[in-house]
Motif scaffolding. Structure first.
Motif, PDB file in Angstrom:
ATOM      1  N   SER A 226       0.823  -1.264  -0.176  1.00  0.00           N
ATOM      2  CA  SER A 226       0.138   0.150  -0.104  1.00  0.00           C
ATOM      3  C   SER A 226       1.004   1.233   0.105  1.00  0.00           C
ATOM      4  CB  SER A 226      -0.956   0.001   1.178  1.00  0.00           C
ATOM      5  OG  SER A 226      -0.226   0.405   2.444  1.00  0.00           O
ATOM      6  N   ALA A 227       2.084   1.151   0.600  1.00  0.00           N
ATOM      7  CA  ALA A 227       3.077   2.324   0.587  1.00  0.00           C
ATOM      8  C   ALA A 227       3.457   2.534  -0.833  1.00  0.00           C
ATOM      9  CB  ALA A 227       4.148   2.122   1.412  1.00  0.00           C
ATOM     10  N   TRP A 228       3.796   1.584  -1.644  1.00  0.00           N
ATOM     11  CA  TRP A 228       4.328   1.840  -3.031  1.00  0.00           C
ATOM     12  C   TRP A 228       2.956   2.234  -3.850  1.00  0.00           C
ATOM     13  CZ3 TRP A 228       9.309   2.013  -3.395  1.00  0.00           C
ATOM     14  CH2 TRP A 228      10.101   1.006  -2.602  1.00  0.00           C
ATOM     15  N   THR A 229       1.917   1.809  -3.689  1.00  0.00           N
ATOM     16  CA  THR A 229       0.962   1.972  -4.667  1.00  0.00           C
ATOM     17  C   THR A 229       0.329   3.675  -4.138  1.00  0.00           C
ATOM     18  OG1 THR A 229      -0.901   1.197  -3.015  1.00  0.00           O
ATOM     19  CG2 THR A 229      -0.113  -0.190  -5.025  1.00  0.00           C
ATOM     20  N   SER A 230       0.477   4.084  -2.784  1.00  0.00           N
ATOM     21  CA  SER A 230       0.089   5.359  -2.585  1.00  0.00           C
ATOM     22  C   SER A 230       1.054   6.429  -2.671  1.00  0.00           C
ATOM     23  CB  SER A 230      -0.451   5.628  -1.156  1.00  0.00           C
ATOM     24  OG  SER A 230       0.375   5.056  -0.363  1.00  0.00           O
ATOM     25  N   HIS A 231       2.435   6.105  -2.751  1.00  0.00           N
ATOM     26  CA  HIS A 231       3.536   7.080  -2.486  1.00  0.00           C
ATOM     27  C   HIS A 231       4.446   6.718  -3.966  1.00  0.00           C
ATOM     28  CE1 HIS A 231       2.427   8.269   1.489  1.00  0.00           C
ATOM     29  NE2 HIS A 231       2.403   7.022   1.998  1.00  0.00           N
ATOM     30  N   GLY A 232       4.540   5.664  -4.352  1.00  0.00           N
ATOM     31  CA  GLY A 232       5.070   5.312  -5.807  1.00  0.00           C
ATOM     32  C   GLY A 232       6.547   5.531  -5.525  1.00  0.00           C
ATOM     33  N   ILE A 233       7.116   6.389  -6.398  1.00  0.00           N
ATOM     34  CA  ILE A 233       8.710   6.448  -6.377  1.00  0.00           C
ATOM     35  C   ILE A 233       9.133   7.267  -5.430  1.00  0.00           C
ATOM     36  CG2 ILE A 233       8.749   8.446  -8.166  1.00  0.00           C
ATOM     37  CD1 ILE A 233      11.128   5.136  -8.238  1.00  0.00           C
ATOM     38  N   HIS A 234       8.009   8.281  -4.917  1.00  0.00           N
ATOM     39  CA  HIS A 234       8.522   9.246  -3.955  1.00  0.00           C
ATOM     40  C   HIS A 234       9.241   8.565  -2.800  1.00  0.00           C
ATOM     41  CE1 HIS A 234       8.002  12.972  -1.379  1.00  0.00           C
ATOM     42  NE2 HIS A 234       7.543  11.914  -0.618  1.00  0.00           N
ATOM     43  N   ILE A 235       8.998   7.462  -2.449  1.00  0.00           N
ATOM     44  CA  ILE A 235       9.370   6.929  -1.465  1.00  0.00           C
ATOM     45  C   ILE A 235      10.931   6.617  -1.430  1.00  0.00           C
ATOM     46  CG2 ILE A 235       9.691   4.611  -0.062  1.00  0.00           C
ATOM     47  CD1 ILE A 235       6.826   4.015  -0.549  1.00  0.00           C
ATOM     48  N   LEU A 236      11.358   6.392  -2.810  1.00  0.00           N
ATOM     49  CA  LEU A 236      12.759   6.252  -2.901  1.00  0.00           C
ATOM     50  C   LEU A 236      13.477   7.881  -3.075  1.00  0.00           C
ATOM     51  CD1 LEU A 236      12.849   3.555  -5.448  1.00  0.00           C
ATOM     52  CD2 LEU A 236      13.850   3.490  -3.215  1.00  0.00           C
ATOM     53  N   THR A 237      12.934   8.911  -3.753  1.00  0.00           N
ATOM     54  CA  THR A 237      13.426  10.044  -4.029  1.00  0.00           C
ATOM     55  C   THR A 237      13.098  11.279  -3.039  1.00  0.00           C
ATOM     56  OG1 THR A 237      11.519  10.570  -5.296  1.00  0.00           O
ATOM     57  CG2 THR A 237      13.278   9.576  -6.358  1.00  0.00           C
ATOM     58  N   GLY A 238      11.976  10.906  -2.179  1.00  0.00           N
ATOM     59  CA  GLY A 238      11.406  12.089  -1.199  1.00  0.00           C
ATOM     60  C   GLY A 238      12.556  12.543  -0.361  1.00  0.00           C
TER      61      GLY A 238
END
Lengths: 418, 323
Positions: free
Chosen positions: B59-71
């Motif tokens: 659910s984290a990947w679907t709601s935040h997507g690549i932002h998790i890696l680049t945020g």
């Protein structure tokens, strides 16, 4: 902790038989409100949750065992508020404790909770009341001005913890501390002229905060946001946002206290008991809503207790429970309740017998009172452990809530005495 | 049936001990089953492990997507889950820890093997190995109570004054931070590096060392040009294992790094690593935060796996170049 009916019956029977003699001999001294039948003396419930409540529960449970003749109820496990809420949702424990009532943070009933669980399945009552202290590490100031602990108010605290006030000698902090000054006398035109200058250091403030989720953070954020929403814009939650790049995160009250102690120029918020226990650092004095400067103590934490609103409850949702920024004379403004959470109908925890439910309900009812039927109640133990006993109107409200707890749809714990 | 089993048995004896696809004779059935069960359970555990982390973080990947890696902001209170500060802190602390621990570790190994008198070898070796037996929370407490004040009052100001406050020794200091975390980590991975590199260095054929010496090479030339190159694949292995431990170390790092997730500006910056954040926040997390912590676990797993894969490729290339 799930038990089969047969297992429960067997345990009940065996324990009951073993304890019947004890029950008879102890029977005379037991007051009506917590008296248990011999079968009830041999059954237990389990509890876990907030680490803030641990000293209370683990002192109160043994006393309850002695007073009620029950031999089975085990000690409280301080696994943290969120885990306590999840555990009561999944029937791992029957009493979960949290510094923030269930339903106040968005993650409640999310992952980790039993699916389909909802707020109206629960009854929540306050069990202890405590204050949050701000300990600070300014050794030179503490040494030079031992009589004058640093004074802070809501807007300077909000500024510090929003990362906007970054040095100790910031004008707004200096203005609050007219006693912490160095005075110099000069002769100007033959006349002596005394000038005083703020003695607080120009060093960078290191705000120490809880990096883990915490009810203490919630109470402190509640205070900052309530008193100064324009500076402290984040609404209260159990996770504290990092104030700025100079700040330090630490785990648990213990960690914040230690980090503050090892870091010069730092300030950290902890439960009052940690200042009492470690007392190597002073606690800041806080300007309250009545514009008085107040030192944290059991007395000042409790000063506003009779004026704070009584919490209210609709379908399990508790509201009006914030106790920060009290305006009474001498009131310490950063304080809050901690909560016990149990199922509204205890029979929904399959395998939890009516006898066990009776033990749990009677324990709760005993725990929220200072005296029950002339005997010492749980709140007396809370006072011994450094908490502030609940005020009588909150006790009355909590007992009303406890009366609504049911088993198989019946509120048959009504006979709790008064 | 008997014919078949006897032929299987012959094949088993002649070729290998795994017993092929068909079950062997009855007496070997238990063995045949148990090694397969072992392999199966181990494989299933890994699959389940990866699946559960994926499931937890989905659910984290679907709601935040690549932002998790680049945020660049990790702030659960505002539901902002950018793991870049955590990834950077993880990589930096591991790299600095290796930078400190590898030379010291190799030096220790060479000293133990070539320079110490026989009666000192065992005590020194067991002292280094003792470091591996110290629980990580003890390292954390040592860091918190002993190193933090020392770093704050002595080491960090000195480093800043030597370099003139230049990168990476710039910015405000308070003891906590990436530098202290790296130092604690370097002590923690030292025994791993020493134990493995000592074994591989000791395994260098004595003839080669004697040959080099007899050709007139000095002791240092022999060590640098013969012993270390010969042992390099094993040393790679030692470094890989050390890096793996540094990447995953949790409690000790959480106690000394300052737990304040931010893009590091220098080694004096406070921060938080992937694993320290999981350890710090997991207990009280639920909902979206729990999913985001699952995503951190996945990122950490990918980083650790790539370090291992990278080391393996390097080793293979080194072996090929050697042969």
């Amino acid at each position: 902790m799930k038990k089969t009916l047969r297992g429960t019956l067997a345990v009940t029977f065996a324990a009951g038989a073993l304890l019947s003699t004890l029950a008879i001999s102890a029977g005379a001294s037991i007051t009506s409100d917590i008296s248990l039948t011999s079968a009830q003396q041999g059954v237990s419930f389990s509890s876990d949750g907030s680490s803030f409540d641990e000293p209370f529960f683990n002192s109160a449970i043994p006393v309850y065992l002695t007073e009620s003749g029950n031999t089975k109820v085990g000690l409280y496990n301080p696994v943290g508020s969120t885990q306590g809420k999840k555990d009561v949702s999944n029937d791992v424990v029957q009493l979960g404790a949290s510094d923030v009532p269930l339903g106040q943070v968005s993650s409640d009933f999310g992952s980790g909770f039993a699916s389909g669980d909802k707020l109206s399945n629960y009854v929540q009552v306050p069990v202890v009341f405590g204050g949050v202290a701000l300990m600070y590490n300014l050794p030179s100031i503490t040494k030079k001005f031992p009589k004058y602990p640093v004074i802070l108010n809501a807007s300077t605290l909000a500024g510090i913890y929003a990362g906007k006030i970054t040095t100790w000698n910031s004008p707004s902090i200096c203005a609050l501390n007219p006693r912490i000054v160095t005075t110099t006398t000069k002769k100007v035109n033959g006349k002596k002229k005394t000038t005083s200058k703020c003695a607080l250091p120009s060093t960078t403030i290191v705000p120490v905060y809880r990096a883990d989720g915490s009810g203490t953070s919630y109470i402190f954020m509640d205070y900052l946001h309530t008193t100064d929403p324009s500076v402290y814009t984040t609404s209260p939650s159990t996770t504290f946002p990092s104030p700025n790049s100079n700040s330090l995160g630490a785990q648990k009250n213990f960690g914040v206290a230690n980090t503050t102690e090892t870091t010069p120029n730092s300030i950290g918020y902890v439960e009052y008991s940690y200042v009492l226990q470690q007392h190597t650092l002073p606690a800041a004095r806080i300007v309250n809503a009545a514009k008085q400067t107040v030192t944290i103590s059991s007395k000042s934490i409790s000063a506003d207790l009779n004026n704070i609103p009584t919490p209210s409850e609709t379908n399990g949702a508790v509201s009006n429970f914030s106790a920060v920024n009290g305006s009474s004379a001498g009131a310490y403004p950063i304080a809050g309740f901690s909560w016990a959470i149990v199922r509204a109908d205890l029979s929904t925890d399959s395998g939890f017998s009516q006898d066990q439910a009776t033990v749990l309900v009677k324990f709760l009812d005993w725990a929220v009172q200072s005296t029950s039927s002339g005997k010492s109640g749980g709140q007396n133990i809370a006072a011994e452990e450094g908490y502030v006993p609940l005020p009588s109107k909150v006790v009355a409200w909590a007992r009303n809530e406890i009366q609504t707890i049911k088993y198989n749809g019946n509120a048959n714990f009504a006979n709790l005495g008064s | 049936m008997t014919e078949e089993s006897s032929s299987t048995k012959t094949r088993l004896l002649s070729r290998d001990l795994t017993g092929g696809i068909h079950p062997p004779v009855k007496s070997d059935l238990g063995y045949w089953l148990s090694i397969r069960a072992g392999a199966l359970i181990f494989g299933a555990a890994i699959v389940l492990f990866v699946w559960s982390i994926l499931h937890q973080s989905l659910s984290a990947w679907t709601s935040h997507g690549i932002h998790i890696l680049t945020g660049t902001v990790w702030s659960p209170s505002t539901s902002n889950y950018g793991a870049l500060p955590l990834i950077l802190a993880t990589l930096i602390t591991t790299a600095v820890a290796l930078l400190v621990a590898v030379p010291i570790g190799l030096g220790t190994s060479l000293t133990i093997i070539f320079f110490l008198p026989q009666r000192l070898k065992t005590p020194i070796t067991s002292l280094v190995e003792l470091l591996a037996a110290v629980p990580s929370v003890v390292y954390g407490l040592w860091g918190l109570f002993v190193l933090v004040p020392w770093m704050n009052t002595t080491i960090e100001p000195k480093l800043a004054s030597i370099t003139g406050g230049g990168f990476p020794f710039n910015g405000a200091t308070n003891g906590f931070g990436l530098l202290l975390a790296s130092i604690v980590l370097s002590v923690m991975i030292l025994p791993t590096i020493v134990a493995i590199s000592r074994d591989v260095i000791a395994a260098v054929p004595h003839e080669q060392i004697e040959g080099a010496l007899s050709l007139g090479a000095t002791k240092s030339q022999t060590l640098l040009k013969v012993v270390l190159p010969e042992a390099r694949t094993g040393i790679f292995g030692a470094i890989t294992l050390g890096a793996g431990r540094a990447l995953g170390e949790t409690i000790a790092v959480a106690m000394v790094i300052g737990s304040n997730p931010q893009i590091p500006k220098s080694l004096f910056s406070t921060g938080a690593t992937l694993s320290s954040t999981i350890a710090t926040e997991f207990g009280e997390a639920s909902g979206a935060q729990l999913a985001a912590l699952g995503a951190l676990a996945l990122i950490l797993m990918v980083i650790t796996a790539s370090v291992n894969a990278g080391a393996r490729t390097l080793t293979r290339r080194a072996l090929r170049g050697h042969a």
